[in-house]
Design an enzyme around this catalytic site. Structure first.
Site, PDB file in Angstrom:
ATOM      1  CB  SER B  16      -0.952  -0.016   1.196  1.00 21.68           C
ATOM      2  OG  SER B  16      -0.191  -0.135   2.373  1.00 21.68           O
ATOM      3  CB  CYS B  17      -0.010   4.728  -1.071  1.00 24.48           C
ATOM      4  SG  CYS B  17      -0.427   4.233  -2.748  1.00 24.48           S
ATOM      5  N   PRO B  18       2.015   4.858   1.517  1.00 24.35           N
ATOM      6  CG  PRO B  18       3.311   6.382   2.738  1.00 24.35           C
ATOM      7  CD  PRO B  18       2.141   5.438   2.866  1.00 24.35           C
ATOM      8  CB  ALA B  19       4.794   0.929   2.239  1.00 23.34           C
ATOM      9  CG  ASN B  20       3.157   2.070  -3.128  1.00 25.41           C
ATOM     10  OD1 ASN B  20       3.391   3.149  -2.579  1.00 25.41           O
ATOM     11  ND2 ASN B  20       2.000   1.802  -3.711  1.00 25.41           N
TER      12      ASN B  20
END
Lengths: 292, 78
Positions: B16-20
């Site tokens: 998921s964002c913002p981990a990607n």
């Protein structure tokens, strides 16, 4: 002052509403575009402590309300607020406080100076009498954070993307970025080109904001103007009066025509959008824009 | 990808964002000049977020192509 001596309609004009608890009122304050100075907040806090019950209620339209103010204290509280530069909001059948998102002042997606437009609309229309309540919203882009199409008049920042061949590296990023699949790559004699389908394009700023080489720029810039939205008892999404209004002058002219038309044709307690449905959208559009 | 010499592939699909975007940024940072990184990313909000981070960090997107599921985004340092 005794309860029966208070003119409720007059109070609603200056943003004061009777609560269900006898003798107590809500003081609705004005915060154009949802902005308040820290010093104003401090004054609101002090008035809420002194005359209310020590809390404020944040309304769904960027309003700040002080609840549980006794009728005996309304005038004192109003004067203290006024001294700090805080004006009262509005209730009843009139133009309400103009709401807006932060716009291009601080938001990466914002296409227009929403706060400036909100302040202008505030100076032109705030508290004007209308057949029913009348709400304006200004939103910077298609993300529509201020819900332009849920208001009687909605202004939304809009751009028409323009492809700049010279700086395009043909990476293809814009195609999957476009939320409505409006961008297409075409092979041609000179090589390739990227085009937008104007029917599909929602005039947002995703391609122009995210293209890493800035090969998408804002071609035409302007405002999408919505009329007749409401989310009240009988919800109605606003209709688009014009997809791209190119100048502020034209924007204000069209808005003025729309408000005047509503004042002249709206029935008492009939919302703008319901008047449009009664008269017919095409008829209203023709009255405001002229014959197509 | 036939025309590109990919040094690394990073799969951020399902993240998921913002981990990607954080992972992509870290991986691009490791690239040597001239090396390419292929990022496999979901369509929609995910590619939007990754593109935004790459643009803000001044990296170059070389090519974006649809895959059976999601997208292949080829990135270089500059």
């Amino acid at each position: 002052m005794a309860e029966h001596e208070l003119d409720l309609a007059a109070l609603s004009r200056v943003g004061m509403m009777r609560q269900k608890q006898p003798g107590y009122y809500v003081m609705r304050l004005k915060a154009v575009a949802g902005d308040l100075k820290a010093s104003e907040l401090a004054c609101i806090a002090s008035v809420a402590e002194k005359y209310g019950r020590g809390f404020v209620h944040l309304s769904t339209r960027q309003g700040v309300e002080i609840h549980y103010v006794h009728s005996d204290n309304l005038e004192k509280a109003r004067l203290e607020l006024q001294e700090a530069g805080i004006e009262m909001g509005a209730c009843g059948p009139r133009v309400r406080v103009i709401v807006a998102c932060p716009g291009d002042d601080s938001c990466r997606w914002g296409n227009i100076d929403t706060k400036k437009i909100a302040r202008e609309l505030d100076s032109l229309y705030f508290k004007q009498e209308t057949p029913s309540k009348f709400k304006f919203a200004v939103t910077g882009c298609s993300n529509n954070c201020t819900k332009a199409n849920e208001n009687d008049i909605g202004v939304r920042g809009a751009i028409e993307p323009l492809w700049v061949q010279d700086v395009c590296t043909d990476c293809g990023l814009c195609i999957p970025l476009c939320p409505v699949n409006a961008i297409e790559r075409k092979e041609n004699d000179e090589g390739y080109s990227y085009t937008t389908d104007q029917e599909k394009c929602i005039n947002c700023s995703i391609c122009t904001s995210l293209c890493t080489t800035n090969a998408w720029v804002a071609g035409r810039k302007g405002f999408t103007l919505y009329i007749g939205g409401t989310m009240g008892r009988i919800p109605r999404f606003a209709s688009v009066l014009k997809k791209i209004v190119e100048t502020e002058d034209e924007l204000y002219q069209l808005i003025d025509k729309a408000v005047t038309f509503y004042k002249e044709n709206g029935r008492k307690k009939e919302r703008f959008g319901h008047m449009i449905d009664r008269i017919g959208l095409e008829n209203v559009k023709e009255a405001l824009l002229g014959k197509p | 990808m036939a025309n590109h010499d990919i040094a690394y592939t990073l799969d951020v699909q399902g993240i998921s964002c913002p981990a990607n975007a954080v992972r992509v940024k870290a991986a691009v940072g490791e690239l040597k000049d001239g090396e390419l990184l292929e990022v496999l990313v979901d369509e929609g909000e995910a590619v939007l977020r990754v593109a935004r981070t790459l643009k803000d960090s001044g990296y170059r997107i070389v090519k974006v192509e649809p895959r059976e599921q999601g997208l292949s985004v080829i990135v270089s340092k500059k």
